[in-house]
Scaffold this active site. Structure first.
Site, short mmCIF file in Angstrom:
data_model
loop_
_atom_site.label_atom_id
_atom_site.label_comp_id
_atom_site.label_asym_id
_atom_site.label_seq_id
_atom_site.Cartn_x
_atom_site.Cartn_y
_atom_site.Cartn_z
N ALA A 248 0.78 -1.31 -0.11
CA ALA A 248 -0.10 0.58 -0.28
C ALA A 248 1.19 1.29 -0.17
O ALA A 248 0.24 2.36 0.14
CB ALA A 248 -0.85 0.34 1.08
N PHE B 97 4.17 3.59 -1.80
CA PHE B 97 4.77 4.63 -2.38
C PHE B 97 4.66 3.44 -4.38
O PHE B 97 4.33 3.68 -4.78
CB PHE B 97 5.29 5.60 -2.53
CG PHE B 97 5.87 5.80 -3.50
CD1 PHE B 97 5.40 6.54 -4.51
CD2 PHE B 97 7.23 6.32 -3.47
CE1 PHE B 97 5.59 7.77 -6.27
CE2 PHE B 97 8.18 7.09 -4.72
CZ PHE B 97 7.59 7.38 -5.32
N GLY C 199 4.63 0.41 -4.22
CA GLY C 199 3.54 -0.66 -3.61
C GLY C 199 2.71 -0.51 -4.83
O GLY C 199 2.17 -1.63 -5.50
N THR D 13 12.34 3.37 6.41
CA THR D 13 12.97 3.97 4.55
C THR D 13 14.21 5.33 5.55
O THR D 13 14.40 5.56 4.30
CB THR D 13 12.58 4.05 4.00
OG1 THR D 13 10.73 5.23 3.93
CG2 THR D 13 11.54 3.30 2.86
N TYR E 14 20.21 3.16 8.21
CA TYR E 14 18.88 2.77 6.78
C TYR E 14 19.36 1.88 5.48
O TYR E 14 19.57 0.58 5.72
CB TYR E 14 18.54 3.84 6.89
CG TYR E 14 17.95 2.89 5.10
CD1 TYR E 14 16.21 2.40 4.97
CD2 TYR E 14 17.84 4.21 4.07
CE1 TYR E 14 16.41 2.74 4.60
CE2 TYR E 14 17.19 3.56 2.51
CZ TYR E 14 16.27 3.07 2.65
OH TYR E 14 15.53 2.62 1.64
N LYS F 157 19.70 -1.94 4.73
CA LYS F 157 19.03 -2.97 3.70
C LYS F 157 20.54 -3.51 3.18
O LYS F 157 20.01 -4.49 2.46
CB LYS F 157 18.87 -1.45 2.74
CG LYS F 157 17.68 -0.98 2.52
CD LYS F 157 16.97 -1.13 2.91
CE LYS F 157 15.91 -1.40 2.04
NZ LYS F 157 14.52 -2.06 1.78
N ARG G 208 22.15 13.82 -6.82
CA ARG G 208 21.24 12.43 -6.56
C ARG G 208 21.17 12.39 -7.73
O ARG G 208 21.36 12.90 -8.68
CB ARG G 208 20.31 12.66 -5.80
CG ARG G 208 20.33 13.15 -4.23
CD ARG G 208 20.67 11.94 -3.37
NE ARG G 208 21.12 12.59 -2.28
CZ ARG G 208 22.25 12.67 -1.66
NH1 ARG G 208 22.91 12.67 -2.10
NH2 ARG G 208 22.31 12.67 0.13
#
Ligand SMILES: NC(=O)c1ccc[n+]([C@@H]2O[C@H](COP(=O)([O-])OP(=O)(O)OC[C@H]3O[C@@H](n4cnc5c(N)ncnc54)[C@H](O)[C@@H]3O)[C@@H](O)[C@H]2O)c1
Length: 356
Positions: free
Chosen positions: A11, A13, A15, A85, A183, A187, A251
């Site tokens: 549910a 972003f 997904g 996240t 984080y 991961k 980025r």
């Protein structure tokens, strides 16, 4: 035989975006999601979740969530998206990140192993955060070095870059993962856990290391993620966007539809590669460029560089997508300009709906 796909974090972003395509490819798609309040303003099924996707509201860190699921379901494919996240947030709430990202993953695998209901494939969304600052080239000797994390003292002095070094784009085949945030560390742990487990049981694995994903559907209320939506909100309010450091933080912004396409490719066809795939636009963009583009879209005042910094932020993050383009027969279709326009249009609609 009917084929089933489970999307953890279905549910969220990414997904919701990937769910729509997977609903076309599988007979049954089940999203498991706790509707975490940091991501979801209201604990309700997102309107953008495809109607064919069955939503199970549950916490993946609880063994009973998985026991209930495997009692009735043998998934063919699992797309594992659930994660805490927030990179900066992970410095002060590391246990939350470890619990969801690490223990949540092992709970799921324990349930599959314990029930004998093994999927044939697991797709994991990892992150650029596993690379930390990545590899840089020494301008004098040409040697590849890993400068590691920028110290607080260095940042307070306004020394943003590593003197004498030039950054290189991340590449899973050659850049050693050296995370500089909790984080990122969780991961990377997820990657190791999923790969080790899957290889012991002969299960296919695909790991996609995503760059900064943006686009319609991203949370507009989560203060810990989504620099693009944050910038858009400021510009929409006719404010000048504050830009950290000297504006030259790099980025790679990749549009949600391009990420969903890569995920569907590996979920439906698998992949022969044992290397993770870097998924980005392949384009390095400075934060100042991003802020300027967004300000321009809204006719807002130009952004201003303010020399502030955030602990745990890496200086440069972009990637070489050529192995992913070839390996997955995939390429990004969205330019940054078109993607930003689509995001801003979507935000306008959300704001109008919210006022009604
Ligand atoms: N969005 C990006 O820019 C980006 C970049 C790199 C990697 N990723 C990775 O992609 C994946 C998905 O990211 P996203 O942007 O869709 O995140 P998101 O926060 O929008 O979605 C995550 C979903 O997981 C759910 N969730 C959180 N904790 C849960 C728990 N304990 N049990 C069940 N559900 C829980 C949330 O409710 C949310 O719907 C994550 O693994 C993330 O690490 C995302």
């Amino acid at each position: 035989m009917a084929r089933t796909c489970i999307i953890t974090g279905g549910a969220g972003f990414i997904g919701c975006s990937v769910g729509a395509e997977l609903a076309r490819q599988f007979d049954q798609v089940i999203a498991i999601d706790s509707l975490h309040p940091q991501v979801h303003q209201q604990p309700v099924r997102p309107a953008s979740l495809h109607e064919k996707v069955k939503l199970v509201i549950a916490d993946i860190t609880l063994a009973e969530t998985w026991q209930a699921l495997v009692q009735h379901t043998r998934p063919d494919v699992v797309v594992h998206l659930v994660a805490e996240t927030g990179t900066g947030q992970s410095l002060t709430e590391g246990s939350r990140h470890a619990s969801v990202n690490v223990v949540g993953t092992t709970r799921m695998l324990d349930a599959f192993a314990g029930s004998g209901r093994l999927p044939e494939r697991i797709v994991l969304t990892s992150s650029r955060a596993v690379y930390g600052e990545g590899a840089w080239r020494d301008n004098r000797t040409g040697e590849i070095v890993y400068p590691g994390q920028r110290s607080r003292a260095q940042l307070e002095r306004g020394e943003w870059d590593f003197p004498g070094l030039t950054c290189l784009p991340f590449a899973a085949v050659s850049t050693e993962p050296r995370p500089t945030s909790i984080y990122g560390a969780t991961k990377l742990a997820q990657e190791h856990i999923v790969r080790t487990w899957a290889s012991s049981f002969g299960i296919d694995v695909a790991i996609l290391r995503l760059q900064n994903v943006y686009g319609p559907g991203q949370s507009l209320s989560n203060p810990y993620t989504g620099i693009v939506s944050l910038f858009a909100s400021l510009a929409r309010a006719n404010q000048s966007i504050p830009i950290y450091e000297d504006g030259q933080i790099i980025r790679d912004f990749v549009f949600i539809d391009d990420v969903a396409a890569a995920l569907c490719r590996v979920a439906c066809k698998g992949t022969p590669s044992i290397n993770p795939y870097d998924v980005g636009s392949g384009q390095a963009t400075s934060i100042l460029q991003l802020g300027t583009l967004i300000a321009h879209l809204y006719g807002a005042p130009p952004p201003h560089v303010n020399g502030a910094f955030r602990n745990g932020d890496v200086r440069h993050a972009s990637c070489d997508i050529s192995p992913t383009r070839t390996g997955l027969d995939w390429k990004p279709m969205w330019s940054l300009e078109d993607g930003l326009r689509a995001l801003c249009d979507w935000i306008d609609v959300q704001q109008t709906l919210a006022r009604r």
